[in-house]
Design a protein around this motif. Structure first.
Motif, PDB file in Angstrom:
ATOM      1  N   ALA A 196     -45.089 -22.029  36.143  1.00  7.90           N
ATOM      2  CA  ALA A 196     -45.391 -22.136  34.714  1.00  7.90           C
ATOM      3  C   ALA A 196     -46.804 -21.638  34.437  1.00  7.90           C
ATOM      4  O   ALA A 196     -47.717 -21.887  35.226  1.00  7.90           O
ATOM      5  N   HIS A 197     -46.953 -20.965  33.321  1.00  7.38           N
ATOM      6  CA  HIS A 197     -48.248 -20.491  32.803  1.00  7.38           C
ATOM      7  C   HIS A 197     -48.776 -19.271  33.568  1.00  7.38           C
ATOM      8  O   HIS A 197     -48.559 -19.173  34.767  1.00  7.38           O
ATOM      9  N   PRO A 198     -49.523 -18.392  32.858  1.00  7.69           N
ATOM     10  CA  PRO A 198     -50.349 -17.427  33.580  1.00  7.69           C
ATOM     11  C   PRO A 198     -51.346 -18.267  34.405  1.00  7.69           C
ATOM     12  O   PRO A 198     -52.053 -19.114  33.844  1.00  7.69           O
ATOM     13  N   TYR A 247     -40.386 -16.770  39.881  1.00  8.00           N
ATOM     14  CA  TYR A 247     -40.464 -16.279  38.502  1.00  8.00           C
ATOM     15  C   TYR A 247     -41.702 -16.889  37.845  1.00  8.00           C
ATOM     16  O   TYR A 247     -42.342 -17.756  38.423  1.00  8.00           O
ATOM     17  N   MET A 248     -42.008 -16.466  36.629  1.00  7.33           N
ATOM     18  CA  MET A 248     -43.135 -17.089  35.928  1.00  7.33           C
ATOM     19  C   MET A 248     -42.860 -17.150  34.428  1.00  7.33           C
ATOM     20  O   MET A 248     -41.970 -16.461  33.928  1.00  7.33           O
ATOM     21  N   ASP A 249     -43.615 -18.004  33.727  1.00  9.41           N
ATOM     22  CA  ASP A 249     -43.518 -18.016  32.263  1.00  9.41           C
ATOM     23  C   ASP A 249     -44.904 -17.845  31.644  1.00  9.41           C
ATOM     24  O   ASP A 249     -45.921 -17.849  32.349  1.00  9.41           O
ATOM     25  N   LEU A 250     -44.924 -17.675  30.328  1.00  9.62           N
ATOM     26  CA  LEU A 250     -46.175 -17.406  29.618  1.00  9.62           C
ATOM     27  C   LEU A 250     -46.607 -18.621  28.792  1.00  9.62           C
ATOM     28  O   LEU A 250     -47.353 -18.484  27.821  1.00  9.62           O
ATOM     29  N   VAL A 262     -40.235 -12.615  33.899  1.00 13.11           N
ATOM     30  CA  VAL A 262     -41.222 -13.339  33.089  1.00 13.11           C
ATOM     31  C   VAL A 262     -40.515 -13.929  31.863  1.00 13.11           C
ATOM     32  O   VAL A 262     -39.716 -13.254  31.221  1.00 13.11           O
ATOM     33  N   MET A 263     -40.818 -15.194  31.576  1.00 11.46           N
ATOM     34  CA  MET A 263     -40.110 -15.901  30.494  1.00 11.46           C
ATOM     35  C   MET A 263     -41.067 -16.469  29.459  1.00 11.46           C
ATOM     36  O   MET A 263     -42.228 -16.725  29.741  1.00 11.46           O
ATOM     37  N   LEU A 295     -37.657 -11.247  27.754  1.00  2.00           N
ATOM     38  CA  LEU A 295     -38.689 -12.273  27.835  1.00  2.00           C
ATOM     39  C   LEU A 295     -38.330 -13.522  27.029  1.00  2.00           C
ATOM     40  O   LEU A 295     -38.560 -14.648  27.465  1.00  2.00           O
ATOM     41  N   LEU A 296     -37.749 -13.324  25.865  1.00  4.06           N
ATOM     42  CA  LEU A 296     -37.514 -14.469  24.979  1.00  4.06           C
ATOM     43  C   LEU A 296     -36.255 -15.255  25.321  1.00  4.06           C
ATOM     44  O   LEU A 296     -36.175 -16.437  25.025  1.00  4.06           O
TER      45      LEU A 296
END
Ligand SMILES: [Zn+2]
Length: 293
Positions: A202-204, A223-226, A250-251, A282-283
């Protein structure tokens, strides 16, 4: 602003927020305690609460059809009570089309492996959230291997916190919390040793975004999210990777209620220039694949 164009094109609210907390006392006051007051000050919010009807309506208004609601148990390290897994399951049951429930187990508790099993087998939760800084543990430590093997066998994904934390920020000693546990390199070990465990960082992961990008590139199961950052503050290289090499990984996430959908999405619209194809990935598309929806 009501909806960004790619979301307005859809008949139904389609976006998926991979990172939402409760806008209620269970999270903001009980589990959060003083460290949450510090965080709220950093985000420029206060700790007033509202209910789930309001929350779901707010999301729908902005074209978001689902949110991953996260449990929280950092009791051993912080002394604060958890957001109980039963509670997450109850809220999910009240809004079954909207919430995807993720449990939380405290890796420093003796019964964490049993609790992880109970979350999936009895409560039907869909994954787990770890916040290594608040929980005060090193995920690469072998002491936790049994827990991650169990979750790997249960076949559900995990969210790890990535990067620094605003919890305890600007307080003497950061209220005793250690940010080294937020370094994504510790998660690289977990990903290597548990190749069937699907991991979302989670998060940059400031200040380790480059390490995070390298891990997401090299590990098929990471994976990662923004979430947790408005797009206008996100490192350029992260945004570049989100549109290129990591476009399937990226999510979108907010970190509700610290960041609200409207605030995140308007910053996204104003400060990024992704194609519609990338915006859809992404969304919602990447999250649908990751969560198996
Ligand atoms: Zn969060």
């Amino acid at each position: 602003m009501s909806k960004i164009p790619v979301l307005a094109d859809e008949d139904e609210p389609r976006a998926i927020d991979t990172h939402a907390h409760q806008p209620t006392s269970e999270f903001l006051h009980d589990a959060g305690g003083e460290m949450m007051q510090d965080a709220a000050e950093r985000f420029g919010t206060d700790l007033h609460t509202w209910d789930y009807d309001e929350m779901v309506e707010e999301y729908h208004e902005h074209g978001i059809g689902k949110a991953v609601l996260l449990g929280w148990d950092a009791e051993t390290n912080t002394g604060n009570p958890p957001v109980p897994n039963e509670y997450v399951a109850e809220v999910r049951d009240d809004y079954p089309d909207f919430f995807v429930g993720f449990g939380s187990v405290d890796p420093l508790k003796d019964d964490c492996v049993e609790e992880a099993r109970r979350c999936v087998e009895d409560l039907g939760l869909s994954g787990f959230k770890f916040q290594q800084i608040a929980q005060g543990f090193d995920p690469s430590d072998e002491a936790h291997a049994e827990l991650f093997s169990t979750i790997e066998d249960l076949g559900v994904p995990v969210v790890f916190h990535g990067g620094n934390s605003t919890l305890g920020a600007c307080s003497p000693g950061g209220r005793g919390l250690k940010i080294k546990y937020g370094n994504p390199m510790l998660i690289d070990d977990v990903a290597a040793e548990h190749p069937d465990l699907q991991i979302l960082i989670a998060h940059p992961a400031f200040p380790w975004e480059r390490e995070q990008l390298a891990i997401c590139q090299q590990k098929g199961n990471v994976y990662m999210d923004l979430s947790g950052w408005l797009p206008k503050y996100i490192d350029e290289q992260v945004l570049h990777y989100a549109a290129t090499v990591l476009k399937d990984k990226v999510m979108f996430g907010t970190d509700y209620p610290m960041i609200r959908p409207e605030t995140w999405l308007s910053s996204f619209e104003e400060h990024t220039n992704f194609s519609e194809e990338i915006q859809r990935k992404l969304l919602w598309e990447n999250a649908e694949a990751f969560l198996g929806l």
